[in-house]
Design a protein around this motif. Structure first.
Motif, PDB file in Angstrom:
ATOM      1  N   GLU A 399       0.808  -1.220   0.000  1.00  0.00           N
ATOM      2  CA  GLU A 399       0.000   0.000   0.000  1.00  0.00           C
ATOM      3  C   GLU A 399       0.841   1.270   0.000  1.00  0.00           C
ATOM      4  O   GLU A 399       0.316   2.363  -0.158  1.00  0.00           O
ATOM      5  CB  GLU A 399      -0.928  -0.007   1.234  1.00  0.00           C
ATOM      6  N   LEU A 400       2.156   1.129   0.201  1.00  0.00           N
ATOM      7  CA  LEU A 400       3.074   2.276   0.184  1.00  0.00           C
ATOM      8  C   LEU A 400       4.235   1.965  -0.753  1.00  0.00           C
ATOM      9  O   LEU A 400       4.729   0.830  -0.776  1.00  0.00           O
ATOM     10  CB  LEU A 400       3.613   2.564   1.594  1.00  0.00           C
ATOM     11  N   PHE A 401       4.680   2.985  -1.488  1.00  0.00           N
ATOM     12  CA  PHE A 401       5.729   2.782  -2.491  1.00  0.00           C
ATOM     13  C   PHE A 401       6.730   3.931  -2.416  1.00  0.00           C
ATOM     14  O   PHE A 401       6.353   5.083  -2.214  1.00  0.00           O
ATOM     15  CB  PHE A 401       5.118   2.717  -3.895  1.00  0.00           C
ATOM     16  N   ALA A 402       8.016   3.614  -2.568  1.00  0.00           N
ATOM     17  CA  ALA A 402       9.038   4.657  -2.511  1.00  0.00           C
ATOM     18  C   ALA A 402      10.299   4.191  -3.219  1.00  0.00           C
ATOM     19  O   ALA A 402      10.660   3.008  -3.144  1.00  0.00           O
ATOM     20  CB  ALA A 402       9.369   5.005  -1.058  1.00  0.00           C
ATOM     21  N   TYR A 403      10.966   5.115  -3.915  1.00  0.00           N
ATOM     22  CA  TYR A 403      12.288   4.816  -4.443  1.00  0.00           C
ATOM     23  C   TYR A 403      13.264   4.754  -3.278  1.00  0.00           C
ATOM     24  O   TYR A 403      13.216   5.589  -2.358  1.00  0.00           O
ATOM     25  CB  TYR A 403      12.748   5.906  -5.412  1.00  0.00           C
ATOM     26  N   LEU A 404      14.149   3.770  -3.296  1.00  0.00           N
ATOM     27  CA  LEU A 404      15.223   3.675  -2.309  1.00  0.00           C
ATOM     28  C   LEU A 404      16.512   4.127  -2.985  1.00  0.00           C
ATOM     29  O   LEU A 404      16.971   3.489  -3.934  1.00  0.00           O
ATOM     30  CB  LEU A 404      15.367   2.233  -1.808  1.00  0.00           C
ATOM     31  N   LYS A 405      17.063   5.236  -2.510  1.00  0.00           N
ATOM     32  CA  LYS A 405      18.221   5.815  -3.182  1.00  0.00           C
ATOM     33  C   LYS A 405      19.483   5.650  -2.345  1.00  0.00           C
ATOM     34  O   LYS A 405      19.468   5.803  -1.119  1.00  0.00           O
ATOM     35  CB  LYS A 405      17.960   7.299  -3.464  1.00  0.00           C
ATOM     36  N   ASN A 406      20.564   5.341  -3.031  1.00  0.00           N
ATOM     37  CA  ASN A 406      21.877   5.200  -2.414  1.00  0.00           C
ATOM     38  C   ASN A 406      22.724   6.406  -2.816  1.00  0.00           C
ATOM     39  O   ASN A 406      23.234   6.459  -3.927  1.00  0.00           O
ATOM     40  CB  ASN A 406      22.533   3.892  -2.885  1.00  0.00           C
ATOM     41  N   GLY A 418      22.645  -5.766   0.386  1.00  0.00           N
ATOM     42  CA  GLY A 418      21.660  -5.569   1.440  1.00  0.00           C
ATOM     43  C   GLY A 418      20.241  -5.620   0.914  1.00  0.00           C
ATOM     44  O   GLY A 418      19.371  -6.298   1.486  1.00  0.00           O
ATOM     45  N   VAL A 419      19.971  -4.916  -0.187  1.00  0.00           N
ATOM     46  CA  VAL A 419      18.620  -4.895  -0.774  1.00  0.00           C
ATOM     47  C   VAL A 419      18.220  -6.308  -1.202  1.00  0.00           C
ATOM     48  O   VAL A 419      17.092  -6.762  -0.959  1.00  0.00           O
ATOM     49  CB  VAL A 419      18.556  -3.921  -1.969  1.00  0.00           C
ATOM     50  N   SER A 420      19.159  -7.036  -1.819  1.00  0.00           N
ATOM     51  CA  SER A 420      18.880  -8.388  -2.296  1.00  0.00           C
ATOM     52  C   SER A 420      18.531  -9.321  -1.130  1.00  0.00           C
ATOM     53  O   SER A 420      17.566 -10.082  -1.195  1.00  0.00           O
ATOM     54  CB  SER A 420      20.092  -8.928  -3.070  1.00  0.00           C
ATOM     55  N   GLU A 421      19.311  -9.244  -0.048  1.00  0.00           N
ATOM     56  CA  GLU A 421      19.084 -10.150   1.076  1.00  0.00           C
ATOM     57  C   GLU A 421      17.806  -9.796   1.841  1.00  0.00           C
ATOM     58  O   GLU A 421      17.079 -10.685   2.286  1.00  0.00           O
ATOM     59  CB  GLU A 421      20.304 -10.158   2.012  1.00  0.00           C
ATOM     60  N   LEU A 422      17.515  -8.505   1.976  1.00  0.00           N
ATOM     61  CA  LEU A 422      16.286  -8.113   2.656  1.00  0.00           C
ATOM     62  C   LEU A 422      15.059  -8.473   1.816  1.00  0.00           C
ATOM     63  O   LEU A 422      14.008  -8.827   2.347  1.00  0.00           O
ATOM     64  CB  LEU A 422      16.297  -6.615   2.975  1.00  0.00           C
ATOM     65  N   ARG A 423      15.196  -8.393   0.476  1.00  0.00           N
ATOM     66  CA  ARG A 423      14.103  -8.838  -0.395  1.00  0.00           C
ATOM     67  C   ARG A 423      13.888 -10.337  -0.251  1.00  0.00           C
ATOM     68  O   ARG A 423      12.762 -10.819  -0.146  1.00  0.00           O
ATOM     69  CB  ARG A 423      14.404  -8.503  -1.858  1.00  0.00           C
ATOM     70  N   GLU A 424      14.981 -11.098  -0.237  1.00  0.00           N
ATOM     71  CA  GLU A 424      14.880 -12.556  -0.115  1.00  0.00           C
ATOM     72  C   GLU A 424      14.120 -12.966   1.137  1.00  0.00           C
ATOM     73  O   GLU A 424      13.310 -13.889   1.110  1.00  0.00           O
ATOM     74  CB  GLU A 424      16.288 -13.183  -0.053  1.00  0.00           C
ATOM     75  N   ILE A 430      10.296  -5.727  -3.465  1.00  0.00           N
ATOM     76  CA  ILE A 430      11.099  -4.853  -4.317  1.00  0.00           C
ATOM     77  C   ILE A 430      10.512  -4.872  -5.720  1.00  0.00           C
ATOM     78  O   ILE A 430      10.229  -5.939  -6.276  1.00  0.00           O
ATOM     79  CB  ILE A 430      12.572  -5.312  -4.383  1.00  0.00           C
ATOM     80  N   MET A 431      10.297  -3.679  -6.283  1.00  0.00           N
ATOM     81  CA  MET A 431       9.823  -3.552  -7.665  1.00  0.00           C
ATOM     82  C   MET A 431      10.766  -2.620  -8.414  1.00  0.00           C
ATOM     83  O   MET A 431      11.613  -1.952  -7.802  1.00  0.00           O
ATOM     84  CB  MET A 431       8.385  -3.038  -7.689  1.00  0.00           C
ATOM     85  N   TYR A 432      10.637  -2.581  -9.731  1.00  0.00           N
ATOM     86  CA  TYR A 432      11.524  -1.764 -10.552  1.00  0.00           C
ATOM     87  C   TYR A 432      10.725  -1.018 -11.609  1.00  0.00           C
ATOM     88  O   TYR A 432       9.710  -1.513 -12.112  1.00  0.00           O
ATOM     89  CB  TYR A 432      12.578  -2.648 -11.251  1.00  0.00           C
ATOM     90  N   SER A 433      11.211   0.165 -11.950  1.00  0.00           N
ATOM     91  CA  SER A 433      10.596   0.932 -13.021  1.00  0.00           C
ATOM     92  C   SER A 433      10.837   0.220 -14.347  1.00  0.00           C
ATOM     93  O   SER A 433      11.859  -0.443 -14.543  1.00  0.00           O
ATOM     94  CB  SER A 433      11.206   2.339 -13.060  1.00  0.00           C
ATOM     95  N   THR A 434       9.890   0.358 -15.275  1.00  0.00           N
ATOM     96  CA  THR A 434      10.094  -0.196 -16.620  1.00  0.00           C
ATOM     97  C   THR A 434      10.953   0.752 -17.461  1.00  0.00           C
ATOM     98  O   THR A 434      11.375   0.402 -18.562  1.00  0.00           O
ATOM     99  CB  THR A 434       8.734  -0.421 -17.319  1.00  0.00           C
ATOM    100  N   ASP A 435      11.215   1.943 -16.939  1.00  0.00           N
ATOM    101  CA  ASP A 435      12.106   2.909 -17.587  1.00  0.00           C
ATOM    102  C   ASP A 435      13.542   2.543 -17.223  1.00  0.00           C
ATOM    103  O   ASP A 435      13.952   2.642 -16.064  1.00  0.00           O
ATOM    104  CB  ASP A 435      11.771   4.326 -17.095  1.00  0.00           C
ATOM    105  N   GLU A 436      14.308   2.063 -18.189  1.00  0.00           N
ATOM    106  CA  GLU A 436      15.662   1.558 -17.933  1.00  0.00           C
ATOM    107  C   GLU A 436      16.590   2.613 -17.332  1.00  0.00           C
ATOM    108  O   GLU A 436      17.604   2.288 -16.716  1.00  0.00           O
ATOM    109  CB  GLU A 436      16.281   1.002 -19.228  1.00  0.00           C
ATOM    110  N   SER A 437      16.259   3.899 -17.518  1.00  0.00           N
ATOM    111  CA  SER A 437      17.139   4.954 -16.973  1.00  0.00           C
ATOM    112  C   SER A 437      16.966   5.098 -15.456  1.00  0.00           C
ATOM    113  O   SER A 437      17.789   5.722 -14.783  1.00  0.00           O
ATOM    114  CB  SER A 437      16.839   6.296 -17.652  1.00  0.00           C
TER     115      SER A 437
END
Length: 542
Positions: A399-406, A418-424, A430-437
């Motif tokens: 219900e909540l969405f946010a970009y996680l920026k490093n 860290g992101v990979s292990e917390l997602r696992e 974890i989701m991703y934009s379809t915009d490759e940039s």
């Protein structure tokens, strides 16, 4: 497979009991958990919560952030033996922002204990979790807590459960007084009154005086008003109440109800003794081969939770596995259904919150910890013999969405790990934009606190500081038939398309109204609020 081993498996399954506690925040779940451990003999003193073995501190809330805030935000497993039963208590997060972790844990549970604050009755989080139990046909036992405080009338609480949840009730015991006048409970099945003495902070077991209903001492031990009130209410229950039907209980259609006070220990032992007698032992599980009984001779199990860094000194990763059938043995080699690989399970662990010790064997109904060097995903099946897969554990709609920026490029490797292990481990989706940039991962959560936990753990466990950039969406839906179906409908207004960790299309909507608008305009587009883990496919990485 010898007859002796088949008999051994059957005997061990018979004495297993496995359950999770579901409740709204602040109903007293952590307190009840500690008191069950106290009466079960797993700890010596509630509050200190010391495991008998080596007297180490082992609270169910073991994560640093949990201890700082006084809340439960992760699931764990607490195992102990009591009166020849071997009990697996699957402890779940108390905070509603972590309900998805609770949903996954319920997939591994055979029974659920629904804990209610008797002053408040049914609350929103309890209702949600009840529906998950109903969906999974899990037997539900109800513990009405905090009778040492002013509460609603007991009959009113029963009526609320029956009307709102559509399930019948059977009060196994009945409270004598409430608040400051709460004296104990009446055991309806044994026709005995249990009178309790309050103990200091409830850290020790309550003194319990047991007398039969016709005992002449009742007049001296109980206030006359309370005694006559008890008799009157018992008459109402006998006339209007249902009989205890264990078949209905095991089918999830009747809930045995217990009254007590976890903080003062009133009624906790009575609850534990009756629960173990009535609870469902490990039962059949649905699989790709059909229903499989727990006494099936070959070992099988599935991963219901992953946890990184339970021991920060060793940077470990643990997979929690529910044993479904057969006998697990240390060093056995199993097949991994999703990847087809063979894995030797050389470091199995018995779990008690953060404490662990090596185990040699486990049986159906047990939850064990396995070392996880990145090979397991939530929902994975491991097995010996003929290949089978258990039903996947779905992702629920965030219900909540946010970009996680490093903001520090030099920490990219640690950030990615860290992101990979917390997602696992399911700490957040974890989701991703379809915009490759746009390569920043999108965190998708049920509650704001999940974002805080991810940032806290990235900094404390991986040395990475991060920034959150909120997105204006509140609803997510998976496209049932994938990218092809999405491409057919063309552009959708007020909607953003992203992909989940498995590369599947997910539509994000600003609100429910936008969702209904799109569904009305495109009835051919099938949208799902949950999505199962994909077998045989690895999730995408950053």
């Amino acid at each position: 497979m010898t007859q002796e081993l088949i008999t051994e498996i059957a005997q061990e399954v018979e004495r297993r009991r496995n359950f999770a506690i579901i409740s709204h925040p602040d109903a007293g779940k952590t307190t009840l958990t500690e008191k069950l451990l106290l009466y079960g003999g797993a700890i010596n003193e509630a509050g200190a919560v010391k495991a008998k073995r080596a007297q180490r501190q082992a609270t169910s809330d073991w994560m640093a952030m949990e201890q700082q805030r006084g809340i439960s935000i992760t699931s764990t497993v607490l195992q102990f033996e009591y009166q020849n039963y071997y009990i697996n208590l699957l402890d779940t997060p108390g905070h509603q922002d972590f309900s998805e972790d609770t949903y996954r844990t319920l997939a591994a549970a055979d029974n659920a204990v629904m804990l209610e604050d008797a002053a408040k009755g049914l609350e929103p989080q309890t209702r949600k979790l009840f529906e998950v139990c109903r969906m999974r046909e899990i037997p539900i036992f109800t513990f009405m807590n905090k009778l040492d405080r002013p509460t609603r009338e007991p009959l009113e609480l029963l009526d609320e459960i029956e009307k709102e949840l559509g399930i019948s009730t059977y009060p196994v015991n009945w409270p004598i007084g409430m608040g400051d006048r709460f004296k104990g409970v009446y055991d309806r099945l044994r026709r005995q009154i249990h009178l309790f003495e309050r103990t200091a902070h409830g850290s020790k077991k309550a003194q319990d005086t047991v007398i039969n209903l016709g005992d002449p001492r009742i007049e001296d031990l109980l206030e006359q008003e309370l005694y006559y009130q008890l008799k009157e209410e018992l008459e109402i229950l006998e006339e209007l109440g249902a009989e205890l039907d264990l078949q209905a209980v095991h089918a999830g259609k009747m809930t045995p109800v217990f009254f007590g006070s976890a903080v003062t220990n009133f009624g906790v032992k009575l609850f534990l003794d009756n629960f173990l007698e009535y609870a469902l032992k490990p039962t059949v599980r649905r699989s790709s081969l059909g229903d499989v009984p727990p006494t099936h001779p070959n070992f099988t199990g599935f991963v219901f939770k992953l946890q990184a860094n339970m021991d920060p000194k060793h940077r470990d990763r643990v997979a929690f596995v529910r044993v479904c059938t057969g006998k697990f043995e240390k060093d056995m080699t199993v097949s991994h259904a999703r990847t087809g690989k063979s894995i030797r399970l050389s470091r199995p662990q018995k779990l008690f919150a953060q404490d662990r010790e090596s185990i040699e064997v486990a049986y159906a109904g047990d939850a064990i910890g396995l070392n996880n060097p990145g090979m397991f995903a939530i929902g994975d099946t491991i097995y010996i013999g003929e290949k089978l897969e258990y039903e996947g554990i779905p992702c629920f709609s965030p219900e909540l969405f946010a970009y996680l920026k490093n903001p520090n490029p030099s920490k990219f490797k640690q950030f990615r790990k860290g992101v990979s292990e917390l997602r696992e481990e399911g700490a957040v989706q974890i989701m991703y934009s379809t915009d490759e940039s746009k390569r920043d991962p999108i965190l998708a959560a049920v509650g704001q606190l999940q974002f805080e936990v991810v940032q806290f753990r990235l900094e404390n466990e991986y040395g990475v500081e991060t920034r959150i950039e909120m997105l204006p969406f509140t609803v997510a839906r998976w496209v049932a038939d994938g990218w092809e179906a999405l491409n057919k409908v063309g552009r959708l207004f007020n909607t953003v398309t992203v992909k989940d960790s498995w590369g599947r299309p997910v539509l994000l909507f600003k609100n429910e109204w936008n969702l209904h608008q799109v569904q009305g305009d495109h009835p051919e587009l099938k949208l799902n609020a949950t999505a199962p883990v994909v077998a045989g496919q690895e999730p995408e990485s950053l």
